[in-house]
Motif scaffolding. Structure first.
Motif, mmCIF file in Angstrom:
data_model
loop_
_atom_site.group_PDB
_atom_site.id
_atom_site.type_symbol
_atom_site.label_atom_id
_atom_site.label_comp_id
_atom_site.label_asym_id
_atom_site.label_seq_id
_atom_site.Cartn_x
_atom_site.Cartn_y
_atom_site.Cartn_z
ATOM 1 N N HIS A 97 -1.389 -3.350 1.301
ATOM 2 C CA HIS A 97 -0.309 -4.250 0.885
ATOM 3 C C HIS A 97 -0.658 -4.822 -0.499
ATOM 4 C CE1 HIS A 97 2.320 -7.718 0.688
ATOM 5 N NE2 HIS A 97 3.067 -7.107 1.594
ATOM 6 N N LEU A 237 10.315 -2.660 5.531
ATOM 7 C CA LEU A 237 9.197 -3.587 5.759
ATOM 8 C C LEU A 237 9.643 -4.918 5.167
ATOM 9 C CD1 LEU A 237 6.336 -4.487 6.399
ATOM 10 C CD2 LEU A 237 5.496 -3.043 4.588
ATOM 11 N N GLY A 239 9.226 -9.097 4.618
ATOM 12 C CA GLY A 239 8.354 -10.265 4.606
ATOM 13 C C GLY A 239 9.161 -11.518 4.897
HETATM 14 C C1 PEP Z 1 6.107 -7.698 1.963
HETATM 15 O O1 PEP Z 1 5.311 -8.600 1.728
HETATM 16 O O2 PEP Z 1 5.729 -6.637 2.465
HETATM 17 C C2 PEP Z 1 7.498 -7.921 1.642
HETATM 18 C C3 PEP Z 1 8.285 -6.893 1.606
HETATM 19 O O3 PEP Z 1 7.841 -9.231 1.394
HETATM 20 P P1 PEP Z 1 9.302 -9.776 1.025
HETATM 21 O O4 PEP Z 1 10.292 -9.113 1.956
HETATM 22 O O5 PEP Z 1 9.218 -11.245 1.237
HETATM 23 O O6 PEP Z 1 9.554 -9.386 -0.397
#
Ligand code: PEP
Length: 262
Positions: A97, A237, A239
């Motif tokens: 990540h 994915l 966050g």
């Molecule tokens: C992440 O940290 O993998 C991510 C996609 O975060 P966000 O959706 O907050 O940008």
């Protein structure tokens, strides 16, 4: 036509929620999201919540993922948690990540070792790759994707590559970045093609077509559908938006509709 590739919605809770709060939030999601046949929903809580949540979760409904672990099995590594210590709690593990790469200076060799350790311990690594804003501005997006794939996967054999999921997460689009700017679906169209073509070069054409490739970066309930429409994207994915039950449930609903249409 439905693609044979496995589909995912993955929630990265990052360093949020105590174990008690994680448990309450898991229950809230469990009450609202029925077990899915066509999509694997994966929740990645902070390490200290993995054990209690593993006792609570119905694995037919959600799988758990580790956000981080150390790749050695045991030893004098103060403060670290090995994959062998958490492998019974989780089925997946995030690796590479951008917050691990750029906040904690994890090297590409560390990442390769973590991918290998996850596979060795029966977990599916979700290898996160993506260029920074500077790399993008300098025209190095393709080179970055190629380098991170080549280096991150260098311990993975042809027999094992089907156990890996790739998440394309351009660093400039991740909400924790100061100047985060959501990607346009066209940005990921190109990146997903580059990823599949490089995996094909490393492992053969069929594997490039069969590997699951996800997108992550500031996805919310309003934008999820546009990203899922991009050809070759097998899920998201998430966050920030995964920390809000209404947003996360809406994203799962959108994914269900989009994947059933294919
Ligand atoms: C992440 O940290 O993998 C991510 C996609 O975060 P966000 O959706 O907050 O940008």
């Amino acid at each position: 036509m439905t693609s044979p590739r496995k589909k995912y919605i993955i929630a990265n809770w990052k360093m949020n929620f105590t174990p008690g709060q994680s448990s309450i939030y898991l229950q809230r999601l469990a009450n609202r999201i029925p077990a899915q046949r066509s999509i694997q929903i994966v929740l990645a809580p902070t390490t200290v919540s993995l054990q209690p949540l593993s006792l609570q979760v119905d694995r037919r409904q959600f799988k758990l993922a580790a956000q981080n672990f150390y790749w050695r099995d045991y030893g004098a590594y103060t403060g670290e948690t090995s994959v062998t210590q958490i492998r019974t709690f989780v089925d997946y593990a995030l690796v590479g990540h951008s917050e691990r790469r750029y906040v904690f200076n994890e090297s590409e060799e560390d990442i390769a070792q973590k991918v290998a350790a996850a596979i060795r311990n029966g977990l599916t690594p979700i290898l996160c790759i993506g260029e920074t804003a500077v790399e993008r501005k300098d025209g190095e997006t393709a080179a970055t994707i190629y380098r991170q794939l080549t280096n991150g996967l260098h311990e993975v054999s042809k027999e094992d590559i089907s156990k890996v999921v790739i998440a394309y997460e351009p660093v400039w689009a991740i909400s924790s970045n100061k100047n985060a700017k959501p990607a346009k679906p066209a940005d990921l169209d190109e990146a997903v093609r580059l990823i599949r073509s490089h995996i094909s070069k490393l492992y053969g054409k069929q594997i490039g077509e069969d590997i699951s490739v996800l997108y992550g970066g500031s996805v919310n309930a309003d934008t999820a559908g546009g990203y899922l429409d991009v050809e070759g994207v097998d899920g998201l994915l998430i966050g920030g938006a995964s920390l809000i039950a209404d947003s996360f449930c809406a994203i799962v609903e959108t994914a269900k509709e989009k994947f059933n249409e294919r």
